[in-house]
Design a protein around this motif. Structure first.
Motif, PDB file in Angstrom:
ATOM      1  N   ALA A   1       1.298   8.822  -6.911  1.00 26.07           N
ATOM      2  CA  ALA A   1       2.518   9.868  -6.493  1.00 26.07           C
ATOM      3  C   ALA A   1       2.272  10.110  -5.201  1.00 26.07           C
ATOM      4  CB  ALA A   1       2.790  10.722  -7.550  1.00 26.07           C
ATOM      5  N   TYR A   2       3.944   9.863  -4.521  1.00 25.45           N
ATOM      6  CA  TYR A   2       3.633  10.173  -3.543  1.00 25.45           C
ATOM      7  C   TYR A   2       2.591   9.778  -2.259  1.00 25.45           C
ATOM      8  CZ  TYR A   2       6.718  13.785  -5.190  1.00 25.45           C
ATOM      9  OH  TYR A   2       7.908  13.931  -6.193  1.00 25.45           O
ATOM     10  N   GLY A   3       1.977   8.848  -2.549  1.00 31.81           N
ATOM     11  CA  GLY A   3       0.586   7.765  -1.842  1.00 31.81           C
ATOM     12  C   GLY A   3       1.076   7.386  -0.429  1.00 31.81           C
ATOM     13  N   ALA A   4       1.287   7.136  -0.038  1.00 33.44           N
ATOM     14  CA  ALA A   4       1.661   6.318   1.195  1.00 33.44           C
ATOM     15  C   ALA A   4       0.564   4.863   2.513  1.00 33.44           C
ATOM     16  CB  ALA A   4       2.453   7.563   2.288  1.00 33.44           C
ATOM     17  N   GLU A   5       1.395   4.644   3.152  1.00 29.60           N
ATOM     18  CA  GLU A   5       1.056   3.738   3.625  1.00 29.60           C
ATOM     19  C   GLU A   5       2.043   3.480   5.566  1.00 29.60           C
ATOM     20  OE1 GLU A   5      -1.959   2.178   3.618  1.00 29.60           O
ATOM     21  OE2 GLU A   5      -2.486   2.097   1.768  1.00 29.60           O
ATOM     22  N   ARG A   6       1.185   4.136   5.884  1.00 29.42           N
ATOM     23  CA  ARG A   6       1.827   4.495   7.904  1.00 29.42           C
ATOM     24  C   ARG A   6       1.202   3.212   8.436  1.00 29.42           C
ATOM     25  NH1 ARG A   6       4.298   8.957   9.328  1.00 29.42           N
ATOM     26  NH2 ARG A   6       2.996  10.450   7.675  1.00 29.42           N
ATOM     27  N   VAL A   7       2.473   2.064   8.604  1.00 30.37           N
ATOM     28  CA  VAL A   7       2.295   0.983   9.761  1.00 30.37           C
ATOM     29  C   VAL A   7       2.582   1.638  10.515  1.00 30.37           C
ATOM     30  CG1 VAL A   7       2.525  -1.315   9.621  1.00 30.37           C
ATOM     31  CG2 VAL A   7       2.077  -0.595   8.205  1.00 30.37           C
ATOM     32  N   ARG A   8       1.708   1.838  12.542  1.00 34.33           N
ATOM     33  CA  ARG A   8       1.782   1.962  13.521  1.00 34.33           C
ATOM     34  C   ARG A   8       2.380   0.845  14.705  1.00 34.33           C
ATOM     35  NH1 ARG A   8       1.813   7.434  13.271  1.00 34.33           N
ATOM     36  NH2 ARG A   8      -0.259   8.487  12.243  1.00 34.33           N
ATOM     37  N   GLY A   9       2.762   1.465  15.631  1.00 32.75           N
ATOM     38  CA  GLY A   9       3.434   0.167  15.955  1.00 32.75           C
ATOM     39  C   GLY A   9       2.107  -1.022  17.201  1.00 32.75           C
ATOM     40  N   ASP A  10       1.355  -0.057  16.610  1.00 31.70           N
ATOM     41  CA  ASP A  10       0.496  -1.246  17.149  1.00 31.70           C
ATOM     42  C   ASP A  10      -0.623  -2.069  16.445  1.00 31.70           C
ATOM     43  OD1 ASP A  10      -1.508   0.619  16.123  1.00 31.70           O
ATOM     44  OD2 ASP A  10      -2.995   0.843  17.555  1.00 31.70           O
ATOM     45  N   GLY A  11       0.180  -1.935  14.732  1.00 25.82           N
ATOM     46  CA  GLY A  11      -0.208  -3.173  13.819  1.00 25.82           C
ATOM     47  C   GLY A  11      -1.450  -2.670  13.026  1.00 25.82           C
ATOM     48  N   ARG A  12      -2.136  -0.615  13.548  1.00 30.68           N
ATOM     49  CA  ARG A  12      -2.823  -0.443  12.672  1.00 30.68           C
ATOM     50  C   ARG A  12      -2.474   0.580  10.871  1.00 30.68           C
ATOM     51  NH1 ARG A  12      -4.824   4.770  14.482  1.00 30.68           N
ATOM     52  NH2 ARG A  12      -3.002   4.541  15.758  1.00 30.68           N
ATOM     53  N   VAL A  13      -2.559   0.518   9.917  1.00 29.13           N
ATOM     54  CA  VAL A  13      -2.670   1.119   9.286  1.00 29.13           C
ATOM     55  C   VAL A  13      -3.367   2.094   7.666  1.00 29.13           C
ATOM     56  CG1 VAL A  13      -1.464   0.345   6.334  1.00 29.13           C
ATOM     57  CG2 VAL A  13      -1.714  -1.163   8.011  1.00 29.13           C
ATOM     58  N   GLU A  14      -2.582   3.372   8.267  1.00 36.92           N
ATOM     59  CA  GLU A  14      -3.307   4.570   8.176  1.00 36.92           C
ATOM     60  C   GLU A  14      -2.723   4.845   6.388  1.00 36.92           C
ATOM     61  OE1 GLU A  14      -1.997   7.469  10.138  1.00 36.92           O
ATOM     62  OE2 GLU A  14      -3.538   6.498  12.211  1.00 36.92           O
ATOM     63  N   THR A  15      -3.761   5.028   5.720  1.00 35.47           N
ATOM     64  CA  THR A  15      -3.410   5.431   4.294  1.00 35.47           C
ATOM     65  C   THR A  15      -3.267   6.644   4.028  1.00 35.47           C
ATOM     66  OG1 THR A  15      -5.082   3.553   3.471  1.00 35.47           O
ATOM     67  CG2 THR A  15      -4.323   5.840   1.501  1.00 35.47           C
ATOM     68  N   THR A  16      -3.000   8.047   3.177  1.00 37.63           N
ATOM     69  CA  THR A  16      -2.164   9.195   3.644  1.00 37.63           C
ATOM     70  C   THR A  16      -1.494   9.002   2.650  1.00 37.63           C
ATOM     71  OG1 THR A  16      -1.607  10.826   4.291  1.00 37.63           O
ATOM     72  CG2 THR A  16      -0.378   8.699   4.698  1.00 37.63           C
ATOM     73  N   ARG A  17      -1.283  10.829   1.784  1.00 41.00           N
ATOM     74  CA  ARG A  17      -0.873  10.658   0.963  1.00 41.00           C
ATOM     75  C   ARG A  17       0.479  12.409   1.488  1.00 41.00           C
ATOM     76  NH1 ARG A  17      -0.116  14.660  -3.260  1.00 41.00           N
ATOM     77  NH2 ARG A  17       0.370  14.157  -5.632  1.00 41.00           N
ATOM     78  N   LEU A  18       1.741  11.913   0.971  1.00 38.73           N
ATOM     79  CA  LEU A  18       2.629  13.513   1.250  1.00 38.73           C
ATOM     80  C   LEU A  18       2.714  13.802   0.345  1.00 38.73           C
ATOM     81  CD1 LEU A  18       5.444  10.986   3.231  1.00 38.73           C
ATOM     82  CD2 LEU A  18       3.291  11.663   4.462  1.00 38.73           C
ATOM     83  N   SER A  19       3.222  15.583   0.606  1.00 40.99           N
ATOM     84  CA  SER A  19       3.607  16.150  -0.228  1.00 40.99           C
ATOM     85  C   SER A  19       4.851  15.871  -0.383  1.00 40.99           C
ATOM     86  CB  SER A  19       3.523  17.560  -0.029  1.00 40.99           C
ATOM     87  OG  SER A  19       4.097  17.762   0.617  1.00 40.99           O
ATOM     88  N   GLU A  20       5.456  16.239  -1.735  1.00 44.97           N
ATOM     89  CA  GLU A  20       6.876  16.103  -2.424  1.00 44.97           C
ATOM     90  C   GLU A  20       8.202  16.591  -1.593  1.00 44.97           C
ATOM     91  OE1 GLU A  20      10.124  17.477  -6.509  1.00 44.97           O
ATOM     92  OE2 GLU A  20       7.613  18.494  -5.954  1.00 44.97           O
TER      93      GLU A  20
END
Length: 202
Positions: free
Chosen positions: A57-76
């Protein structure tokens, strides 16, 4: 069918497939508003790289402009702040209801009258639903009689829904007579489960 959201950048994409996103991008899994179900999405960064599965739930993957992928979790709250207007514009999950009628009449059974209140309560949360109401009968009587009765049952429910405030042009009504039995029977059999109206909402 399981319904979940696949959000990236500031747009909504139909879920259920994996594809290569443009960068930068933000993918978030949002629990189903109706039952809290959590689906999953697969993220494939541009230029190849490891597939990433998001299934919390609210798990996220942020793909940066340079192609790096960051795993994160946002709040509702963060998800609503970013995607609030998009989420508010989503149609509700497709729903189906079945209500039953007294023999030979277009009057609901007492149990279905109670169930109808629940249907009305659900529909109040859908600003512009598309509704199909389909009436059915058991096998007592001839084809023409049951065609009329099934349509009368569908029209009766349609009138109730219009009375609730749903625009008439959002509701289609049809009668199937005794052609689509829920419980197969011989002719001239009184079967309560076949005397029904199906309400399909999307």
């Amino acid at each position: 069918m399981v319904r979940y959201l696949w959000l990236f950048a500031a747009a909504l994409v139909a879920a259920g497939c994996a594809c290569a996103p443009v960068t930068p991008a933000l993918f978030v899994v949002v629990p189903d508003a109706a039952d809290g179900h959590i689906g999953k999405i697969v993220v494939k960064p541009n230029g190849g790289g490891e597939e990433r599965v998001i299934n919390t739930a609210y798990g996220a993957e942020r793909v940066r402009g340079d192609g790096r992928v960051e795993t994160t979790r946002l709040s509702e709250g963060e998800v609503k702040a970013i995607f609030g207007p998009t989420m508010d514009a989503l149609p509700g999950r497709a729903m189906s209801y079945t209500l039953y009628f007294l023999e030979g009449k277009d009057e609901l059974t007492d149990t279905s009258k109670v169930e109808l209140d629940k249907v009305f309560a659900d529909l109040k949360h859908r600003p512009l639903p598309d509704i199909v109401v389909i009436g059915h009968t058991d096998t007592v009587g001839g084809l023409e009689y049951n065609d009329r009765l099934s349509r009368a049952r569908a029209d009766r429910l349609r009138e109730m829904l219009v009375g609730l405030g749903i625009p008439a042009d959002r509701i289609q009504a049809a009668g199937r007579g005794k052609r689509e039995l829920l419980v197969p029977t011989e002719d001239n059999i009184s079967e309560p489960r076949n005397r029904r109206v199906e309400i399909n909402v999307r």
